[in-house]
Design a protein around this motif. Structure first.
Motif, PDB file in Angstrom:
ATOM      1  N   SER A 139     -54.814   9.364  -4.873  1.00  0.00           N
ATOM      2  CA  SER A 139     -53.544   9.697  -5.530  1.00  0.00           C
ATOM      3  C   SER A 139     -53.748  10.687  -6.666  1.00  0.00           C
ATOM      4  CB  SER A 139     -52.862   8.428  -6.048  1.00  0.00           C
ATOM      5  OG  SER A 139     -53.438   7.969  -7.255  1.00  0.00           O
ATOM      6  N   PRO A 187     -49.479  11.059  -7.722  1.00  0.00           N
ATOM      7  CA  PRO A 187     -49.102   9.658  -7.498  1.00  0.00           C
ATOM      8  C   PRO A 187     -47.765   9.477  -6.791  1.00  0.00           C
ATOM      9  CG  PRO A 187     -48.892  10.251  -9.817  1.00  0.00           C
ATOM     10  CD  PRO A 187     -49.593  11.388  -9.139  1.00  0.00           C
ATOM     11  N   ARG A 188     -46.904  10.492  -6.825  1.00  0.00           N
ATOM     12  CA  ARG A 188     -45.580  10.356  -6.211  1.00  0.00           C
ATOM     13  C   ARG A 188     -45.370  11.328  -5.056  1.00  0.00           C
ATOM     14  NH1 ARG A 188     -45.599   9.432 -11.415  1.00  0.00           N
ATOM     15  NH2 ARG A 188     -44.689   7.496 -12.201  1.00  0.00           N
ATOM     16  N   SER A 189     -46.430  11.960  -4.628  1.00  0.00           N
ATOM     17  CA  SER A 189     -46.284  12.947  -3.555  1.00  0.00           C
ATOM     18  C   SER A 189     -46.400  12.324  -2.172  1.00  0.00           C
ATOM     19  CB  SER A 189     -47.353  14.033  -3.703  1.00  0.00           C
ATOM     20  OG  SER A 189     -48.645  13.487  -3.496  1.00  0.00           O
ATOM     21  N   ASN A 232     -51.351   4.227 -12.737  1.00  0.00           N
ATOM     22  CA  ASN A 232     -50.032   4.870 -12.648  1.00  0.00           C
ATOM     23  C   ASN A 232     -49.682   5.376 -11.249  1.00  0.00           C
ATOM     24  OD1 ASN A 232     -49.527   4.597 -15.533  1.00  0.00           O
ATOM     25  ND2 ASN A 232     -51.073   6.209 -15.794  1.00  0.00           N
ATOM     26  N   VAL A 233     -50.023   4.579 -10.261  1.00  0.00           N
ATOM     27  CA  VAL A 233     -49.624   4.905  -8.893  1.00  0.00           C
ATOM     28  C   VAL A 233     -49.242   3.608  -8.193  1.00  0.00           C
ATOM     29  CG1 VAL A 233     -52.026   4.773  -8.072  1.00  0.00           C
ATOM     30  CG2 VAL A 233     -50.324   5.978  -6.708  1.00  0.00           C
ATOM     31  N   ASP A 234     -48.248   3.682  -7.350  1.00  0.00           N
ATOM     32  CA  ASP A 234     -47.801   2.517  -6.591  1.00  0.00           C
ATOM     33  C   ASP A 234     -48.644   2.402  -5.326  1.00  0.00           C
ATOM     34  OD1 ASP A 234     -46.467   0.427  -5.439  1.00  0.00           O
ATOM     35  OD2 ASP A 234     -44.652   1.551  -4.965  1.00  0.00           O
TER      36      ASP A 234
END
Length: 220
Positions: free
Chosen positions: A62, A67-69, A93-95
């Protein structure tokens, strides 16, 4: 050089039940970092790590992709590992969505031809089959290393699923050691599934010769 994910939240008790990142983890991180530019260019949407353990590898991925890509999915047969993976995601800080499961079983139909990056650092240590079968049934830390004959009993089970899961432009990264017979793995994946493999990275760690293999679909 990207930093190793923050694992300071893991306690001694956690590491009694979950595989602690070691040389096999770090060679996979290095292989991913070496491929960072091409991985970013792929613009992957779905990443799946089989046997995520502490969650270190997916958290690192990530940091390469953002992290949100992408959607970061993880499985592990060990419920302690699945819980640690989620916490490692939060710490970095990543799901990281983690499922307690045997290999990629829950996703075979749902993610058919949809996984853009597939990661597996398997239990590759050669053991007798009884030990490997007990390790998998116990679903504890032993399941992270006991690999049965040639260290390939668990890996072989996943290899059958790779062509089903992988997207048209997807990549599969696999950690292996010399007793696993790397050339046989490469030949099998090409002959059976038209997945072209190569050694992305090779490194000696003590008595072990570690490999990261990278597979992609054969171009027509």
């Amino acid at each position: 050089m990207l930093p190793t994910p923050d694992l300071s939240h893991l306690s001694k008790e956690d590491l009694m039940n979950v595989y602690e990142p070691a040389e096999d983890t770090f060679i996979l991180l290095d292989a991913l970092e070496n491929d960072a530019s091409s991985l970013q260019d792929m613009k992957p949407l779905i990443c799946l790590e089989i046997g995520s353990g502490s969650g270190c590898v997916s958290a690192f991925l990530s940091s390469i992709l953002g992290p949100r890509s992408a959607l970061y999915l993880c499985t592990d047969i060990n419920q302690h590992a699945a819980a640690c993976t989620v916490r490692t995601g939060a710490q970095n800080n990543v799901d990281l969505s983690s499922v307690v499961a045997d290999l990629g079983t829950p996703f075979i139909d749902r993610l058919r031809s949809s996984v853009d990056i597939l990661l597996f650092n398997p239990p590759y240590v050669p053991t007798d089959m009884g030990e490997a079968e007990f390790a998998q049934s116990s679903r504890d830390i032993q399941s992270s290393w006991a690999g049965g004959t040639d260290g390939m009993s668990v890996t072989n089970n996943l290899l059958f699923s790779v062509p089903t899961l992988l997207s048209k432009t997807g990549r599969f990264y696999l950690v292996a050691v010399e007793p696993n017979n790397v050339q046989r793995i490469l030949h099998w994946m090409l002959e059976q599934y038209q997945l072209v493999g190569q050694v992305a990275l090779k490194r000696r760690a003590g008595r072990e010769l570690l490999y990261v293999l990278r597979f992609e679909r054969q171009s027509l």
